[in-house]
Design an enzyme around this catalytic site. Structure first.
Site, short mmCIF file in Angstrom:
data_model
loop_
_atom_site.label_atom_id
_atom_site.label_comp_id
_atom_site.label_asym_id
_atom_site.label_seq_id
_atom_site.Cartn_x
_atom_site.Cartn_y
_atom_site.Cartn_z
N TYR A 57 -1.01 5.60 16.14
CA TYR A 57 -0.09 5.56 15.00
C TYR A 57 1.34 5.58 15.55
CZ TYR A 57 -3.90 6.77 11.71
OH TYR A 57 -5.04 6.78 10.95
N PRO A 96 -6.91 7.07 0.61
CA PRO A 96 -7.51 7.63 -0.60
C PRO A 96 -6.86 7.14 -1.89
CG PRO A 96 -6.10 9.26 0.47
CD PRO A 96 -6.21 8.10 1.42
N GLY A 142 -5.76 3.80 -1.96
CA GLY A 142 -5.76 2.35 -1.82
C GLY A 142 -4.89 1.83 -0.70
N GLY A 143 -4.18 2.70 -0.01
CA GLY A 143 -3.38 2.29 1.14
C GLY A 143 -2.23 1.36 0.81
N THR A 189 -2.40 -1.24 -0.95
CA THR A 189 -2.89 -2.59 -1.22
C THR A 189 -3.62 -2.69 -2.54
OG1 THR A 189 -4.96 -2.19 -0.06
CG2 THR A 189 -3.13 -3.04 1.25
N LEU A 242 -3.29 1.22 -8.43
CA LEU A 242 -4.07 2.27 -9.07
C LEU A 242 -3.83 2.34 -10.57
CD1 LEU A 242 -3.80 5.23 -6.54
CD2 LEU A 242 -5.75 3.75 -6.97
#
Length: 289
Positions: free
Chosen positions: A65, A218, A220-221, A223, A226
């Site tokens: 990361y 958690p 949807g990152g 992308t 929601l």
């Protein structure tokens, strides 16, 4: 699955490490996404310190990361902000890929495992890693691919005392069975959120065995959108945001669920942390089912 109206935040990872089930994902500390320009490192350190103040004691990271130019790295920020680590903090990391000079990835071999684990130990300033996931494949679980030799290499390092607990990531039920035939599995990390529930069977298997299930992305990152009518209605009733309801839903769905939302913003971190105190009713859960 569990449809309780309240969230129990305490969980014993591997049967012996008490953690709060709303943790913190470190991917967005160094850059806003998996790759990109470097973020201000002091902001990243502030986010980490604030996370501890909010009783978040699970930090999920990886040595790869980092910003595209490599100048800001999540593990370095964690060490700089939190070392010497306070009692009770649990740090999870992932190995399984090698980062090439151009930023691309190749699959690590069993022989690479020691170097990757030692690299995480050094960058985090630790003598033992609390939880190491073997991450396999790319964006989806590589069905039919054996993880045995790589997992066996990590199991050896655990026996040597470099690792406390082992996990696997981006896997299917056959991978879980294969790994458990080699060594104890404390956690599984797969893609899962309120709009992606394809791993329900795997989650149920983890729950029955007391294995933690920790979704990456958690929410949807970035992308997945929601916002929808159901989330909006429940959020309005709970005086919350849709993102908070999505996190609260994860925690209410199963007692082995560990949510690790990531952010590079203190404000966003504080918003996410409030999800742990949102108690969804049976009506809420039915609407989101």
């Amino acid at each position: 699955m569990n449809a309780a109206t309240s969230v129990t935040t305490d969980f014993l990872l591997g049967g012996d490490l008490p953690i709060n089930r709303l943790g913190f994902g470190a991917m967005r500390l160094a850059t806003n996404g998996f790759r990109g320009p470097a973020r201000d490192p002091e902001t990243g350190r502030s986010v980490l310190r604030r996370a501890l103040e909010l009783s978040i004691n699970l930090v999920d990271t990886a040595d790869y990361y980092q910003s595209t130019d490599g100048t800001v790295r999540a593990n370095a920020l964690i060490r700089e902000a939190l070392h010497p680590y306070p009692t009770g903090i649990v740090i999870a990391t992932k190995v399984g890929h090698l980062v090439n000079a151009d930023g691309s990835f190749t699959t690590a071999t069993p022989a690479d495992m020691r170097r990757l684990v030692e690299g995480n130990l050094q960058s985090l300033g630790l003598e033992r890693l609390d939880l190491v996931y073997l991450r396999i494949g790319e964006m989806a679980p590589p069905h039919g691919e054996s993880l045995a030799e790589r997992f066996e290499a990590l199991a050896v390092l655990r026996e040597e005392g470099l690792i406390r607990h082992l996990g696997i990531s981006n896997v299917d039920k056959d991978h879980l069975a294969e790994a458990r035939s080699i060594a104890s599995v404390a956690a599984v990390q797969n893609s899962f959120h309120i709009k992606e529930r394809g791993d329900l069977t795997l989650l149920e298997e983890c729950a029955s065995a007391g294995i933690a299930f920790s979704p990456f992305s958690p929410m949807g990152g970035g992308t997945v959108e929601l916002e929808d009518v159901r989330l909006t209605r429940v959020a309005a009733r709970r005086d919350a945001t849709s993102s908070q309801i999505a996190l609260a839903w994860l925690l209410a769905y199963s007692p082995v669920m560990l949510a690790i939302p990531g952010t590079g913003s203190v404000k966003h971190l504080e918003e996410n942390a409030k999800a742990a105190s949102i108690h969804l009713t049976e009506e809420d859960l039915a609407e989101l089912a």
